[in-house]
Design a protein around this motif. Structure first.
Motif, PDB file in Angstrom:
ATOM      1  N   THR A   1      10.676   9.109   2.151  1.00 36.94           N
ATOM      2  CA  THR A   1      10.361  10.251   1.286  1.00 36.94           C
ATOM      3  C   THR A   1       9.465   9.781   0.133  1.00 36.94           C
ATOM      4  O   THR A   1       8.458  10.412  -0.186  1.00 36.94           O
ATOM      5  CB  THR A   1      11.683  10.861   0.758  1.00 36.94           C
ATOM      6  OG1 THR A   1      12.477  11.204   1.894  1.00 36.94           O
ATOM      7  CG2 THR A   1      11.454  12.065  -0.108  1.00 36.94           C
ATOM      8  N   VAL A   2       9.826   8.640  -0.477  1.00 33.90           N
ATOM      9  CA  VAL A   2       9.024   8.106  -1.591  1.00 33.90           C
ATOM     10  C   VAL A   2       7.692   7.568  -1.072  1.00 33.90           C
ATOM     11  O   VAL A   2       6.647   7.774  -1.688  1.00 33.90           O
ATOM     12  CB  VAL A   2       9.818   7.015  -2.362  1.00 33.90           C
ATOM     13  CG1 VAL A   2       8.933   6.285  -3.344  1.00 33.90           C
ATOM     14  CG2 VAL A   2      11.017   7.648  -3.075  1.00 33.90           C
ATOM     15  N   SER A   3       7.687   6.912   0.098  1.00 31.51           N
ATOM     16  CA  SER A   3       6.403   6.368   0.567  1.00 31.51           C
ATOM     17  C   SER A   3       5.458   7.502   0.965  1.00 31.51           C
ATOM     18  O   SER A   3       4.246   7.368   0.785  1.00 31.51           O
ATOM     19  CB  SER A   3       6.564   5.291   1.648  1.00 31.51           C
ATOM     20  OG  SER A   3       7.076   5.812   2.802  1.00 31.51           O
ATOM     21  N   ASP A   4       5.992   8.638   1.447  1.00 33.12           N
ATOM     22  CA  ASP A   4       5.119   9.794   1.714  1.00 33.12           C
ATOM     23  C   ASP A   4       4.472  10.305   0.420  1.00 33.12           C
ATOM     24  O   ASP A   4       3.302  10.683   0.405  1.00 33.12           O
ATOM     25  CB  ASP A   4       5.920  10.945   2.357  1.00 33.12           C
ATOM     26  CG  ASP A   4       6.188  10.684   3.842  1.00 33.12           C
ATOM     27  OD1 ASP A   4       5.603   9.740   4.396  1.00 33.12           O
ATOM     28  OD2 ASP A   4       7.004  11.417   4.432  1.00 33.12           O
ATOM     29  N   MET A   5       5.269  10.299  -0.671  1.00 34.78           N
ATOM     30  CA  MET A   5       4.704  10.730  -1.970  1.00 34.78           C
ATOM     31  C   MET A   5       3.563   9.795  -2.376  1.00 34.78           C
ATOM     32  O   MET A   5       2.516  10.225  -2.851  1.00 34.78           O
ATOM     33  CB  MET A   5       5.782  10.684  -3.063  1.00 34.78           C
ATOM     34  CG  MET A   5       6.860  11.727  -2.905  1.00 34.78           C
ATOM     35  SD  MET A   5       8.193  11.413  -4.109  1.00 34.78           S
ATOM     36  CE  MET A   5       9.372  12.649  -3.588  1.00 34.78           C
ATOM     37  N   LEU A   6       3.788   8.484  -2.157  1.00 39.29           N
ATOM     38  CA  LEU A   6       2.764   7.493  -2.527  1.00 39.29           C
ATOM     39  C   LEU A   6       1.504   7.679  -1.671  1.00 39.29           C
ATOM     40  O   LEU A   6       0.375   7.647  -2.198  1.00 39.29           O
ATOM     41  CB  LEU A   6       3.326   6.081  -2.372  1.00 39.29           C
ATOM     42  CG  LEU A   6       4.343   5.679  -3.445  1.00 39.29           C
ATOM     43  CD1 LEU A   6       5.238   4.536  -2.974  1.00 39.29           C
ATOM     44  CD2 LEU A   6       3.616   5.280  -4.742  1.00 39.29           C
ATOM     45  N   LEU A   7       1.701   7.921  -0.377  1.00 35.07           N
ATOM     46  CA  LEU A   7       0.550   8.143   0.518  1.00 35.07           C
ATOM     47  C   LEU A   7      -0.241   9.364   0.051  1.00 35.07           C
ATOM     48  O   LEU A   7      -1.467   9.335  -0.011  1.00 35.07           O
ATOM     49  CB  LEU A   7       1.025   8.339   1.966  1.00 35.07           C
ATOM     50  CG  LEU A   7       1.450   7.073   2.721  1.00 35.07           C
ATOM     51  CD1 LEU A   7       2.168   7.440   4.020  1.00 35.07           C
ATOM     52  CD2 LEU A   7       0.248   6.171   3.019  1.00 35.07           C
ATOM     53  N   ASN A   8       0.486  10.438  -0.326  1.00 38.82           N
ATOM     54  CA  ASN A   8      -0.178  11.655  -0.808  1.00 38.82           C
ATOM     55  C   ASN A   8      -0.966  11.419  -2.080  1.00 38.82           C
ATOM     56  O   ASN A   8      -1.933  12.118  -2.373  1.00 38.82           O
ATOM     57  CB  ASN A   8       0.854  12.761  -1.082  1.00 38.82           C
ATOM     58  CG  ASN A   8       1.261  13.453   0.199  1.00 38.82           C
ATOM     59  OD1 ASN A   8       0.489  13.504   1.149  1.00 38.82           O
ATOM     60  ND2 ASN A   8       2.489  13.956   0.240  1.00 38.82           N
ATOM     61  N   LYS A   9      -0.534  10.429  -2.880  1.00 37.79           N
ATOM     62  CA  LYS A   9      -1.251  10.112  -4.122  1.00 37.79           C
ATOM     63  C   LYS A   9      -2.381   9.117  -3.852  1.00 37.79           C
ATOM     64  O   LYS A   9      -3.021   8.635  -4.782  1.00 37.79           O
ATOM     65  CB  LYS A   9      -0.274   9.510  -5.145  1.00 37.79           C
ATOM     66  CG  LYS A   9       0.795  10.484  -5.625  1.00 37.79           C
ATOM     67  CD  LYS A   9       1.761   9.781  -6.585  1.00 37.79           C
ATOM     68  CE  LYS A   9       3.008  10.606  -6.851  1.00 37.79           C
ATOM     69  NZ  LYS A   9       2.763  11.893  -7.520  1.00 37.79           N
ATOM     70  N   GLY A  10      -2.576   8.742  -2.587  1.00 36.93           N
ATOM     71  CA  GLY A  10      -3.704   7.881  -2.226  1.00 36.93           C
ATOM     72  C   GLY A  10      -3.394   6.390  -2.179  1.00 36.93           C
ATOM     73  O   GLY A  10      -4.304   5.568  -2.026  1.00 36.93           O
ATOM     74  N   TYR A  11      -2.113   6.033  -2.333  1.00 31.03           N
ATOM     75  CA  TYR A  11      -1.749   4.604  -2.287  1.00 31.03           C
ATOM     76  C   TYR A  11      -1.692   4.099  -0.841  1.00 31.03           C
ATOM     77  O   TYR A  11      -1.522   4.890   0.101  1.00 31.03           O
ATOM     78  CB  TYR A  11      -0.383   4.375  -2.957  1.00 31.03           C
ATOM     79  CG  TYR A  11      -0.414   4.536  -4.463  1.00 31.03           C
ATOM     80  CD1 TYR A  11      -0.665   3.454  -5.290  1.00 31.03           C
ATOM     81  CD2 TYR A  11      -0.217   5.791  -5.045  1.00 31.03           C
ATOM     82  CE1 TYR A  11      -0.695   3.606  -6.675  1.00 31.03           C
ATOM     83  CE2 TYR A  11      -0.261   5.958  -6.424  1.00 31.03           C
ATOM     84  CZ  TYR A  11      -0.491   4.864  -7.234  1.00 31.03           C
ATOM     85  OH  TYR A  11      -0.541   5.013  -8.596  1.00 31.03           O
ATOM     86  N   THR A  12      -1.819   2.797  -0.682  1.00 31.66           N
ATOM     87  CA  THR A  12      -1.730   2.155   0.634  1.00 31.66           C
ATOM     88  C   THR A  12      -0.293   1.707   0.850  1.00 31.66           C
ATOM     89  O   THR A  12       0.256   0.968   0.024  1.00 31.66           O
ATOM     90  CB  THR A  12      -2.657   0.922   0.666  1.00 31.66           C
ATOM     91  OG1 THR A  12      -3.983   1.378   0.408  1.00 31.66           O
ATOM     92  CG2 THR A  12      -2.598   0.202   2.002  1.00 31.66           C
ATOM     93  N   VAL A  13       0.309   2.168   1.938  1.00 36.14           N
ATOM     94  CA  VAL A  13       1.701   1.791   2.231  1.00 36.14           C
ATOM     95  C   VAL A  13       1.752   1.049   3.563  1.00 36.14           C
ATOM     96  O   VAL A  13       1.203   1.518   4.564  1.00 36.14           O
ATOM     97  CB  VAL A  13       2.612   3.038   2.305  1.00 36.14           C
ATOM     98  CG1 VAL A  13       4.046   2.627   2.636  1.00 36.14           C
ATOM     99  CG2 VAL A  13       2.582   3.835   1.003  1.00 36.14           C
ATOM    100  N   ILE A  14       2.397  -0.091   3.567  1.00 41.56           N
ATOM    101  CA  ILE A  14       2.608  -0.849   4.803  1.00 41.56           C
ATOM    102  C   ILE A  14       4.098  -0.742   5.133  1.00 41.56           C
ATOM    103  O   ILE A  14       4.949  -1.119   4.327  1.00 41.56           O
ATOM    104  CB  ILE A  14       2.163  -2.309   4.616  1.00 41.56           C
ATOM    105  CG1 ILE A  14       0.673  -2.350   4.222  1.00 41.56           C
ATOM    106  CG2 ILE A  14       2.406  -3.114   5.883  1.00 41.56           C
ATOM    107  CD1 ILE A  14       0.156  -3.718   3.863  1.00 41.56           C
TER     108      ILE A  14
END
Ligand SMILES: CC(C)(COP(=O)(O)OP(=O)(O)OC[C@H]1O[C@@H](n2cnc3c(N)ncnc32)[C@H](O)[C@@H]1O)[C@@H](O)C(=O)NCCC(=O)NCCS
Ligand SMILES: Nc1ncnc2c1ncn2[C@@H]1O[C@H](COP(=O)(O)OP(=O)(O)OP(=O)(O)O)[C@@H](O)[C@H]1O
Length: 201
Positions: free
Chosen positions: A17-30
């Motif tokens: 849930t938090v990593s989806d928020m980060l992806l939506n803000k343009g961050y790179t998630v591995i």
């Protein structure tokens, strides 16, 4: 210099849930769970090692892919088998994640988030600069896991018991997001941390 953030928590605590928020803000998630799926695709070295260790009965008949429910049933009820699976899958996951991290650094990202459920259990904090734990209380964790995966209480509890207690992870983290409340409250806490640490994508 890029900042590497380790995002962790417990099973069903809200990391995705938090990593989806980060992806939506343009961050790179591995994502370690995603990497763990990629390294066990049919024919990969980790796949072959799993078939050798667990036998063909853990494969789906139609296409020889791994039957994750069957393998999960085995490893979340038997610590020795879980350690065997971890010993096969984890080195391959680490290798893939480290190469993805290097690529992200090369492409000039300021912040790279590594979403790793077993960050503390597997002693992987050397991979990251700072850690965020997504926390929920044990009743919420149990009920969200049962609901999401259609698990019985026993199935959910055995999975929770295969990780460090989530409460213990609070003391190991640089920042904690309490995800007992609403999604909006969780996002506010995330934004506060990103601002305090001055992290841009
Ligand atoms: C046992 C497997 C086949 C079950 O698959 P399934 O699709 O049901 O679950 P999924 O992979 O989506 O994992 C869900 C969550 O379970 C927890 N979990 C998974 N594996 C483990 C493990 N070995 N020990 C403790 N918790 C685990 C994590 O919180 C993870 O986010 C799968 O989880 C697996 O291959 N696990 C071993 C690799 C691993 O440790 N992955 C976790 C991150 S590297
Ligand atoms: N604040 C919230 N309020 C209500 N439901 C939530 C909240 N946060 C997450 N959930 C739900 O709880 C479940 C678990 O969340 P999520 O899948 O993000 O956890 P996770 O930590 O990524 O789990 P895993 O370790 O199994 O990958 C999901 O069904 C999600 O939709």
């Amino acid at each position: 210099m890029a900042t590497i953030l380790g995002l962790t928590g417990g099973i069903a605590s809200g990391k995705s849930t938090v990593s989806d928020m980060l992806l939506n803000k343009g961050y790179t998630v591995i994502d370690a769970d995603l990497a763990a799926r990629q390294v066990v695709e049919v024919g990969q070295p980790a796949y072959l090692a799993i078939v050798e260790e667990f036998g063909r009965s853990i494969l789906n008949k139609e296409d020889d892919t791994i039957n994750r429910a069957k393998l999960g049933d085995i490893v979340f009820h038997n610590e020795e088998m879980r350690k065997k699976l971890n010993g096969i899958v984890h080195p391959a996951v680490r290798g893939l994640m480290l190469s993805e991290k290097d690529q992200a650094i090369e492409s000039g990202k300021n912040t790279i988030i590594m979403d790793i459920p077993l960050l503390f259990e597997s002693e992987l904090t050397w991979m990251v600069d700072r850690t965020i734990v997504v926390y929920v209380d044990s009743e919420t964790q149990l009920s969200r896991l049962m609901k999401r995966n259609q698990f019985t209480e026993q199935e959910a509890s055995s999975r929770i018991a295969s990780q460090f207690p989530l409460k213990e992870k609070i003391g190991l983290a640089d920042a904690v997001i309490n995800n007992n409340g609403t999604i909006e409250e969780t996002e506010e806490q995330l934004e506060k941390i990103l601002n305090e640490w001055d992290l841009r994508p």
